[in-house]
Design an enzyme around this catalytic site. Structure first.
Site: not given
Ligand code: PGA
Length: 261
Positions: A11, A13, A103, A105, A173, A179, A219
């Site tokens: 992803n 983003k 997601h 976010e 997640e 992140g 992560s």
């Molecule tokens: P990250 O994000 O690997 O940067 O923690 C995962 C995601 O939001 O899908």
């Protein structure tokens, strides 16, 4: 043993314009080719921003790369006066196979709730896209409701009320692991994925539960991916930050080398 093929999903983003997308996908494809990656043992998909999709599609098509394309979101509507929205029908035309739905976010910054996520899941099914339904709890929710309560609830809400369930993927997640550099332990991830599968079996059927791929995300890096994928409960990973580096993401896709499968 299951016959679920692991899915390694990147992803991006809101990163990489369409020119940068070409560079990354080419580098990723070459790196996987050099390593003789067998896509039938681990599927690889990239989730670029909407503005990159046509470029990525053209590149993958021209060079016959086996990398799949995903989108980061879709509209719950098919077409019409919904300024700024993207229809699943448009995505399908661009050879998009997967679409992220809900997601964290989107839930956090766009107020997407379980009703919206259910409607977007329906839109994905309608347009023959495979939704990757993202679920996960915040640290406060983990403390107040316990392990797996929120992801199970969000999963069942997204899957409720569809006349026919098409192919779908769940991505667990934990919000506190996205992140942040903080990862769930492989045992925690496997336990939650297993509870999600159990809940799907109880609510729908064993067949539906057995066919669904359940991913871990948060992560994930080449250095920690093997721990998650060693468990038969975890059918792949959803990767954010580490998917922006072709070598790192290629290393994640080749996790089987680390676990000796
Ligand atoms: P990250 O994000 O690997 O940067 O923690 C995962 C995601 O939001 O899908």
């Amino acid at each position: 043993m299951t016959n679920r093929i692991p899915l390694i999903a990147g992803n991006w983003k809101m990163n990489l314009d369409h020119q940068q997308a070409i560079a990354l996908v080419q580098k990723l494809a070459w790196s996987l080719k050099d390593a003789a990656h067998d896509f039938s043992t681990a599927e690889v998909a990239v989730f670029p921003p909407f503005t990159d999709l046509r470029t990525v599609q053209t590149l993958i098509d021209a060079d016959k790369f086996e990398i799949r394309i995903g989108a980061q979101d879709l509209s719950r509507f098919d077409s019409g006066a919904y300024t700024g929205e993207i229809s699943g029908a448009f995505l399908k035309k661009l050879d998009v196979r997967y679409v992220l739905v809900g997601h964290s976010e989107r839930r956090q910054f766009h107020d997407e709730d379980d009703v919206t996520v259910q409607a977007k899941t329906a839109a994905a099914f309608k347009h023959s896209l495979v939704p990757i339904i993202c679920v996960g709890e915040t640290l406060e929710q983990l403390e107040s409701e316990g392990q797996a309560a929120v992801p199970v609830r969000q999963t069942l809400a997204a899957l409720a009320g569809h006349a026919n369930l098409g192919e779908f993927v769940i991505a667990y997640e934990p919000v506190w692991a996205i992140g942040t550099g903080k990862v769930a332990s492989p045992e925690e991830a496997a336990a939650v994925c297993s509870k999600i599968r159990e809940a799907i079996a109880n609510e729908h059927s064993q067949e539906v539960a057995a066919a669904a791929r359940i991913l871990y995300g948060g992560s994930v890096k080449a250095a920690n991916v093997a721990g998650f994928l060693r468990s038969p409960e975890v059918d792949g990973v959803l990767v954010g930050g580490a998917s922006l580096d072709a070598d790192e993401f290629s290393g994640i896709a080749r996790f089987q080398k680390h676990i000796g499968v």
